[in-house]
Write an enzyme that holds these catalytic residues in place. Structure first.
Site, short mmCIF file in Angstrom:
data_model
loop_
_atom_site.label_atom_id
_atom_site.label_comp_id
_atom_site.label_asym_id
_atom_site.label_seq_id
_atom_site.Cartn_x
_atom_site.Cartn_y
_atom_site.Cartn_z
N HIS A 114 0.83 -1.21 0.00
CA HIS A 114 0.00 0.00 0.00
C HIS A 114 0.88 1.27 0.00
O HIS A 114 0.74 2.14 -0.86
CB HIS A 114 -0.91 -0.02 1.24
CG HIS A 114 -1.79 1.18 1.39
ND1 HIS A 114 -3.11 1.18 1.03
CD2 HIS A 114 -1.53 2.43 1.85
CE1 HIS A 114 -3.64 2.37 1.26
NE2 HIS A 114 -2.70 3.17 1.76
N GLU A 115 1.80 1.32 0.93
CA GLU A 115 2.66 2.52 1.02
C GLU A 115 3.56 2.64 -0.22
O GLU A 115 3.86 3.74 -0.68
CB GLU A 115 3.50 2.50 2.30
CG GLU A 115 2.69 2.52 3.60
CD GLU A 115 1.66 3.64 3.72
OE1 GLU A 115 1.93 4.75 3.20
OE2 GLU A 115 0.58 3.41 4.30
N HIS A 158 1.75 4.59 -2.80
CA HIS A 158 1.86 6.04 -2.54
C HIS A 158 3.22 6.55 -3.01
O HIS A 158 3.32 7.61 -3.64
CB HIS A 158 1.73 6.32 -1.04
CG HIS A 158 0.33 6.30 -0.50
ND1 HIS A 158 -0.66 7.11 -0.98
CD2 HIS A 158 -0.24 5.58 0.51
CE1 HIS A 158 -1.80 6.90 -0.29
NE2 HIS A 158 -1.56 5.96 0.61
N GLU A 189 -4.58 7.92 -2.82
CA GLU A 189 -5.10 6.67 -2.28
C GLU A 189 -5.44 5.68 -3.40
O GLU A 189 -5.39 4.47 -3.21
CB GLU A 189 -6.33 6.98 -1.40
CG GLU A 189 -6.68 5.91 -0.40
CD GLU A 189 -5.62 5.65 0.68
OE1 GLU A 189 -4.68 6.47 0.84
OE2 GLU A 189 -5.72 4.60 1.34
ZN ZN Z 1 -2.98 5.24 2.01
#
Ligand code: ZN
Length: 508
Positions: A272-273, A276, A302
């Site tokens: 997830h990170e 980003h 996101e």
């Molecule tokens: Zn996030």
């Protein structure tokens, strides 16, 4: 006379534009320096450093605010208002004007009052949550609602205050579109989760039970980052209590956290990170410090993290490639099959009350509850004292579960103690956008699934870079999505995706 003035403005525009851009780059350098101090505070700083760090950060924040609201910023923007600019330059002026107008509209004293109220509210919230005592937090929440309504009124007294506050995070996505998307999520997910609860499908949820030492998990997180292509020359992986990403196109760092009984959690949050970070690292380098080199907004950010976490990291194809890597680190899982792993990472926690522990599906109903409550609070349609009961009623109605305590209910999240009303919807908007972008990438890239199974991510990276990352804030959110996918943002791709995926998993 008027014509002469216009001619003056036109000839004057290039100078005014350069002067404005110079100012913008300077205040953004101050902002990104504060970002490094913030990263340090959460990752490296010894606990004793807090008093100095708070002073440093609040000083940088004031300096940046003064630079933005300086009279010269307004004068330069006035000179550029009717100038004949290229599309790129017009986009820069549009973004800077928006930032200037918002910063200029709100009195400095109110900003400071909100900041002080947040410090007190945060302490009260921590105590209220620990002691399951909503009454202790209620007056602080009440005060935040009042202060934020005042804040919104300074920006635009004629509009819905919640919509104005939402623009702090989503400057150019309309409240109408947002409400329609969240409404559609609710209409689709409530019956789907109900059907999952009724289903007698038996998922392999205990495949990865056991104890998985943190050191090995960290090595595995680095394996995952190597596989998807994180550039460690421009990044770092560290540990923090809440995973986050911080940085820019030259240096973008991520953090994760480990739970020795849940190795899948760290994989998911690391990927997830990474999503980003890829967004930040893909922004154009030559535009660093300008809106063209800055991320669009929270929902687009996101969308990138959730595309990697859910559409890649929770796919069968990914686990075909990654399960052997996992099993090399943890030989005790040697019997697990790809199907076991796929089921384990996609299980639906239908009895979970806690947002941050939610799965890909139920997550959005946690968001819908928060959205409806904060919207009604800010609009004056709901009293603070009624929040716990309304919260519990909505959980029962949407998720079929009712919290026994407010600690597990309306006191669970930190956001309202900061007065951050309008932030929660960006999480769901990000998932919806991720599904729409991934569907478009899938239709344009040959055999995307097979490439994932081979650990080949170049085509997907290039697609995201070309359609999202390289544009920075050049286009407004909906235009960005429309250019990338051929359609404006809607929940359609997401609802198709979850109905197909979870229908198959749970036999419904
Ligand atoms: Zn996030």
């Amino acid at each position: 006379m008027a014509t002469e003035a216009a001619a003056d403005d036109a000839s004057d525009a290039p100078d005014a534009y350069d002067a404005l851009l110079d100012r913008v780059r300077r205040w953004n350098a101050v902002g990104s320096a504060a970002g490094v101090l913030g990263w340090d505070q959460q990752v490296m700083m010894p606990e004793g450093g807090t008093p100095a760090r708070s002073r440093q950060l609040s000083t940088l924040s004031s300096v940046r605010h003064e630079m933005i609201t300086d009279a010269e910023t307004g004068e330069l923007l006035d000179r550029l208002a009717d100038a004949d600019l290229s599309d790129e330059r017009a986009a820069v002026v549009r973004e800077v004007s928006r930032e200037y107008e918002r910063a200029d509209a709100v009195p400095r004293e109110l900003v400071e009052e909100i900041s002080e109220a947040s410090t007190e509210a945060l302490q009260a919230w921590e105590a209220a949550k620990a002691e399951d005592d909503f009454d202790r937090f209620a007056p602080h929440l009440e005060r935040h609602v009042e202060l934020k309504r005042e804040y919104a009124e300074h920006i635009d007294p004629d509009r819905d205050p919640y919509a104005v506050l939402f623009e702090e995070y989503e400057p150019c996505l309309s409240m109408e579109r947002t409400e329609a998307i969240l409404e559609e999520l609710r209409a689709t997910l409530v019956p789907l989760i109900d059907a999952i609860r009724e289903s007698d499908a038996d998922l392999a949820v205990d495949t990865f039970e056991g104890q998985f030492p943190e050191d090995d998990q960290e090595a595995l997180a680095r394996d995952a980052l190597d596989l998807v292509g994180y550039d460690f020359d421009r990044g770092r992986l560290d540990v923090s209590s809440h995973p986050f990403t911080s940085g820019n196109q030259f240096d973008c760092r991520i953090t994760t956290r480990f739970d020795e009984s849940d190795p899948l959690g760290a994989i998911g949050s690391t990927i997830h990170e990474y999503g980003h970070a890829q967004y930040a690292l893909g922004l154009p380098k030559e535009q660093f410090g300008t809106p063209l080199g800055d991320d669009r907004d929270l929902s687009v950010h996101e969308s990138q993290s959730r595309l990697w976490e859910n559409h890649v990291g929770r796919s069968r194809a990914f686990w075909e490639r990654f399960l052997p890597v996992f099993q090399e680190r943890f030989p005790e899982t040697a019997d697990a099959t790809v199907e076991d792993a796929y089921e384990a990472v996609n299980q639906v926690y239908e009895d979970n009350l806690i947002r941050v522990e939610a799965d890909e599906l139920t997550y959005h109903l946690h968001i819908v509850v928060r959205f409806e409550i904060e919207r009604d609070l800010v609009r004056g349609d709901l009293a603070v004292e009624d929040v716990p009961e309304v919260w519990n009623d909505k959980y029962e109605e949407y998720l079929g579960i009712r919290p026994d305590t407010d600690s597990e209910g309306c006191l669970q999240d930190i956001h309202w103690s900061h007065g951050n009303f309008g932030y929660f919807p960006t999480y769901s908007l990000g998932s919806v956008m991720a599904a729409q972008l991934y569907a478009a990438a899938e239709s344009e890239i040959d055999d995307l699934d097979a490439k994932t199974a081979d650990g080949e991510f170049d085509d997907l990276q290039e697609w995201l870079a070309a359609n999202v990352h390289r544009h920075g804030s050049r286009y407004e959110t909906n235009e960005l999505v429309e250019r990338a996918t051929g359609e404006g943002l809607s929940a359609d791709a997401f609802t198709d995706y979850v109905e197909e995926k979870y229908g198959e998993l749970y036999g419904i």
